[in-house]
Scaffold this motif. Structure first.
Motif, PDB file in Angstrom:
ATOM      1  N   ARG A 131       3.778  -1.899 -11.596  1.00 33.15           N
ATOM      2  CA  ARG A 131       2.863  -0.736 -11.401  1.00 33.15           C
ATOM      3  C   ARG A 131       3.190   0.213 -10.136  1.00 33.15           C
ATOM      4  N   LEU A 132       4.037  -0.537  -9.304  1.00 29.30           N
ATOM      5  CA  LEU A 132       4.770   0.364  -8.180  1.00 29.30           C
ATOM      6  C   LEU A 132       5.622   1.374  -8.871  1.00 29.30           C
ATOM      7  N   LEU A 133       6.620   1.097  -9.852  1.00 36.43           N
ATOM      8  CA  LEU A 133       7.316   1.768 -10.429  1.00 36.43           C
ATOM      9  C   LEU A 133       6.676   2.901 -11.237  1.00 36.43           C
ATOM     10  N   GLU A 134       5.817   2.772 -12.000  1.00 36.74           N
ATOM     11  CA  GLU A 134       4.906   3.646 -12.651  1.00 36.74           C
ATOM     12  C   GLU A 134       4.303   4.853 -11.653  1.00 36.74           C
ATOM     13  N   LEU A 135       3.905   4.190 -10.409  1.00 38.20           N
ATOM     14  CA  LEU A 135       3.260   5.407  -9.494  1.00 38.20           C
ATOM     15  C   LEU A 135       4.486   6.026  -8.749  1.00 38.20           C
ATOM     16  N   LEU A 136       5.573   5.363  -8.597  1.00 37.65           N
ATOM     17  CA  LEU A 136       6.588   6.195  -8.003  1.00 37.65           C
ATOM     18  C   LEU A 136       7.134   7.502  -8.733  1.00 37.65           C
ATOM     19  N   GLU A 137       6.803   7.114 -10.111  1.00 33.66           N
ATOM     20  CA  GLU A 137       7.340   8.349 -11.121  1.00 33.66           C
ATOM     21  C   GLU A 137       6.416   9.448 -11.027  1.00 33.66           C
ATOM     22  N   GLU A 138       5.412   9.611 -10.216  1.00 31.56           N
ATOM     23  CA  GLU A 138       4.780  10.693  -9.976  1.00 31.56           C
ATOM     24  C   GLU A 138       5.314  11.458  -9.029  1.00 31.56           C
ATOM     25  N   ASP A 139       6.184  11.019  -8.184  1.00 28.52           N
ATOM     26  CA  ASP A 139       7.074  11.883  -7.215  1.00 28.52           C
ATOM     27  C   ASP A 139       6.086  12.596  -6.234  1.00 28.52           C
ATOM     28  N   ARG A 140       5.400  11.820  -5.629  1.00 25.75           N
ATOM     29  CA  ARG A 140       4.551  12.610  -4.544  1.00 25.75           C
ATOM     30  C   ARG A 140       4.929  12.101  -3.137  1.00 25.75           C
ATOM     31  N   ASN A 141       6.463  11.853  -2.772  1.00 19.31           N
ATOM     32  CA  ASN A 141       6.901  11.434  -1.605  1.00 19.31           C
ATOM     33  C   ASN A 141       5.966  10.337  -1.101  1.00 19.31           C
ATOM     34  N   PHE A 142       5.948   9.194  -1.799  1.00 20.60           N
ATOM     35  CA  PHE A 142       5.283   7.957  -1.182  1.00 20.60           C
ATOM     36  C   PHE A 142       5.672   7.495  -0.197  1.00 20.60           C
ATOM     37  N   PHE A 149       0.840  -1.204  -0.091  1.00 18.89           N
ATOM     38  CA  PHE A 149       0.221   0.099  -0.060  1.00 18.89           C
ATOM     39  C   PHE A 149       1.042   1.291   0.004  1.00 18.89           C
ATOM     40  N   ILE A 150       0.576   2.179  -1.020  1.00 18.30           N
ATOM     41  CA  ILE A 150       1.285   3.437  -1.009  1.00 18.30           C
ATOM     42  C   ILE A 150       0.553   4.530  -0.746  1.00 18.30           C
ATOM     43  N   LYS A 151       0.920   5.585   0.034  1.00 10.78           N
ATOM     44  CA  LYS A 151       0.261   6.858   0.174  1.00 10.78           C
ATOM     45  C   LYS A 151       1.400   8.099   0.541  1.00 10.78           C
ATOM     46  N   PRO A 152       0.606   9.232   0.064  1.00  9.93           N
ATOM     47  CA  PRO A 152       1.811  10.433   0.325  1.00  9.93           C
ATOM     48  C   PRO A 152       2.241  10.619   2.062  1.00  9.93           C
ATOM     49  N   ASP A 153       3.244  10.850   2.131  1.00 14.16           N
ATOM     50  CA  ASP A 153       3.669  11.169   3.575  1.00 14.16           C
ATOM     51  C   ASP A 153       2.673  12.125   4.189  1.00 14.16           C
ATOM     52  N   GLY A 171      -0.823  13.944   3.660  1.00 13.60           N
ATOM     53  CA  GLY A 171      -2.037  13.401   2.856  1.00 13.60           C
ATOM     54  C   GLY A 171      -3.281  13.355   3.765  1.00 13.60           C
ATOM     55  N   GLN A 172      -4.304  13.436   2.763  1.00 14.91           N
ATOM     56  CA  GLN A 172      -5.707  13.224   3.628  1.00 14.91           C
ATOM     57  C   GLN A 172      -6.645  12.632   2.615  1.00 14.91           C
ATOM     58  N   GLY A 173      -7.627  12.133   3.072  1.00 14.88           N
ATOM     59  CA  GLY A 173      -8.932  11.561   2.490  1.00 14.88           C
ATOM     60  C   GLY A 173      -8.566  10.604   1.677  1.00 14.88           C
ATOM     61  N   SER A 174      -7.587   9.892   1.919  1.00 13.22           N
ATOM     62  CA  SER A 174      -7.136   8.738   0.744  1.00 13.22           C
ATOM     63  C   SER A 174      -6.546   9.308  -0.716  1.00 13.22           C
ATOM     64  N   GLN A 175      -6.354  10.463  -0.663  1.00 15.88           N
ATOM     65  CA  GLN A 175      -5.956  11.061  -1.893  1.00 15.88           C
ATOM     66  C   GLN A 175      -4.695  10.449  -1.908  1.00 15.88           C
ATOM     67  N   TYR A 176      -4.525   9.928  -3.561  1.00 17.63           N
ATOM     68  CA  TYR A 176      -3.247   9.413  -4.064  1.00 17.63           C
ATOM     69  C   TYR A 176      -2.779   8.128  -3.479  1.00 17.63           C
ATOM     70  N   ALA A 177      -3.961   7.769  -2.627  1.00 18.43           N
ATOM     71  CA  ALA A 177      -3.309   6.591  -2.039  1.00 18.43           C
ATOM     72  C   ALA A 177      -3.745   5.169  -2.961  1.00 18.43           C
ATOM     73  N   HIS A 178      -3.038   4.211  -2.840  1.00  9.53           N
ATOM     74  CA  HIS A 178      -3.173   2.932  -4.016  1.00  9.53           C
ATOM     75  C   HIS A 178      -2.784   1.735  -3.463  1.00  9.53           C
ATOM     76  N   LEU A 179      -3.245   0.737  -3.593  1.00 10.18           N
ATOM     77  CA  LEU A 179      -3.141  -0.848  -3.373  1.00 10.18           C
ATOM     78  C   LEU A 179      -2.481  -1.325  -4.550  1.00 10.18           C
ATOM     79  N   VAL A 180      -1.043  -1.482  -4.361  1.00  6.90           N
ATOM     80  CA  VAL A 180      -0.312  -1.898  -5.541  1.00  6.90           C
ATOM     81  C   VAL A 180       0.037  -3.519  -5.509  1.00  6.90           C
ATOM     82  N   ASN A 181      -0.310  -3.866  -6.685  1.00  6.70           N
ATOM     83  CA  ASN A 181      -0.440  -5.685  -6.838  1.00  6.70           C
ATOM     84  C   ASN A 181       1.191  -6.099  -7.761  1.00  6.70           C
ATOM     85  N   SER A 182       1.861  -5.233  -7.920  1.00  9.32           N
ATOM     86  CA  SER A 182       3.292  -5.603  -8.720  1.00  9.32           C
ATOM     87  C   SER A 182       4.328  -4.581  -8.698  1.00  9.32           C
ATOM     88  N   ARG A 183       5.474  -5.006  -8.949  1.00  7.00           N
ATOM     89  CA  ARG A 183       6.560  -4.177  -8.905  1.00  7.00           C
ATOM     90  C   ARG A 183       6.402  -2.970 -10.095  1.00  7.00           C
TER      91      ARG A 183
END
Length: 427
Positions: free
Chosen positions: A162-173, A142-146, A148-160
């Motif tokens: 997909r995780l790499l794709e989300l980390l490219e958004e650079d939201r201090n996950f 599970f990733i979420k911003p350091d 954050g609130q309201g589950s914004q930008y929070a994700h359940l990630v099922n694979s490496r």
């Protein structure tokens, strides 16, 4: 407390602001004000005194806030959004009103999940945080911003991948272990000297955008244990809450802490714990005592309708049968509107073709004294003959009666389903 406190809710257009409004609007010592950005939100519909100010990222926002404070003699500012808590706490010396909040250090730590987990590791169970992708032993994670609130930008990630794709958004996950058990919020109230005075848990049954829409009370000794442990590490002044979720072994692990009102604190408010007024008392250093109605409560929240309109009227004509009395009971929504009219000095006339003794019927349903005038018509009479004002409105269940009045007099007519447009929540 003194005779009256002017309280500014900032921003008023959040679910937090709505709960503060509901908590304080019936308090005789409080007059409510609201402020926020010039964006569409519900604040102007529930606050009679609402003002627009710049973003907290605008260098002039404190000056704009102080202008409202000065012009309206604001005593307290109640933060109703997480970023606002920090902005107010960091500018306490510059702001010309008191802030209903915990100390700055508490606000800063709880705004960051990393800082919160670092402080409380070894005090209460916290989720495992993965430092890098190679340390992840299994998915999902599970990733979420350091911050954050309201589950914004929070994700359940099922694979490496997909995780790499989300980390490219650079939201201090933060990359965390996935906690797949039930989730709970624990509402708390602390006095800076007396310590923790209340702690009550609720299970988050249904959530939307991080907001608990259905919640049930849950009593568990572990919640009090965690609350006391957290209170030894952080100083709280007034209302605060923390959230926990069970891991696969059934251990409650801390998700986050917030030193503020939560929208679904309403479930405890209706039991007697008005966190908002208690927090103001705490700031005033008024000794408080908790008086709780120990009943089982479930809360369910949903969208409601509010309206802005250009309808004006000085007289309301209202029908009795199937309108004010509907299916043998009083139409309480209509009565609410009629008392709203009484409060505003609007004349109310009962206009009815009731076939029985109308005075006895009004007494039976305890409706005497509401009307400025009662006009009892015969079955053959025409209602429009009794309406003379051009700024009147008619409330009647009969389509034919409404149609005849509207066509002849060109005034607005309403049935009971239309009344919600005329209800005014503003305080």
């Amino acid at each position: 407390m003194k005779k009256q406190y002017n309280v500014l809710v900032f921003p008023g257009g959040t679910e937090i602001g709505l709960e503060i409004q509901k908590s304080l609007s019936q308090c005789k010592d409080i007059q409510l004000y609201s402020t926020g950005l010039e964006v569409s939100n519900h604040a102007p519909f529930i606050f009679a005194r609402h003002f627009v100010i710049p973003s907290i990222y605008d260098p002039l926002w404190v000056d704009s806030l102080n202008q409202i404070v000065t012009n309206h003699d604001i005593n307290y500012i109640f933060p109703a959004y997480d970023d606002i808590i920090i902005a107010l706490a960091q500018n306490t010396e510059r702001i010309k009103a008191k802030i209903v909040s915990s100390p700055l250090n508490t606000c800063l730590i709880t705004r960051s999940k990393t800082k919160t987990y670092h402080l409380l590791t070894g005090t209460v169970p916290v989720p495992r945080i993965y430092d890098n992708l190679d340390s992840i032993e299994q998915y999902p994670v599970f990733i979420k911003p350091d911050e954050g609130q309201g589950s914004q930008y929070a994700h359940l990630v099922n694979s490496r991948i997909r995780l790499l794709e989300l980390l490219e958004e650079d939201r201090n996950f933060l990359i965390m272990e996935n906690l797949d058990g039930d989730e709970y919020t624990v509402d708390c109230f602390s006095d800076r000297e007396a310590g923790l005075l209340f702690c009550g848990g609720r299970k988050r049954i249904r959530t939307k955008s991080g907001i608990s829409m259905n919640s049930q009370l849950v009593h568990n000794a572990i919640f009090l244990e965690y609350a006391n442990a957290i209170s030894k590490k952080l100083k709280f002044h007034g209302a605060w809450f923390f959230q926990v979720k069970k891991d696969q072994h059934g251990t409650f692990k801390l998700l986050e802490i917030a030193p503020r009102i939560a929208g679904t604190m309403a479930i405890h408010r209706v039991q007697g714990i008005n966190f908002a007024i208690l927090s103001i008392y705490e700031q005033e250093r008024v000794p408080v005592e908790i008086l709780l109605n120990t009943v089982d409560v479930e809360i369910d929240r949903a969208l409601i309708n509010r309206y802005r309109h250009n309808v004006t009227y000085s007289v309301v004509y209202v029908d009795l049968d199937d309108t004010l009395i509907l299916n043998g009971v009083v139409n309480v929504n209509l009565v609410r509107f009629l008392y709203q009219c009484i409060n505003k000095g609007i004349r109310i006339v009962l206009l009815s073709k009731h076939t029985s003794n109308i005075d006895l019927t009004l007494r039976k349903y305890r409706l005497t004294g509401i009307f400025d005038e009662v006009i009892h018509l015969a079955q053959t009479d025409i209602k429009s003959d009794s309406i003379c004002e051009r700024d009147a409105i008619l409330i009647d269940d009969s389509f034919s009666e409404r149609k005849a009045v509207k066509e002849r007099l060109e005034i607005l007519t309403f049935d009971s389903s239309m009344l919600e447009m005329l209800l005014d929540e503003r305080v």
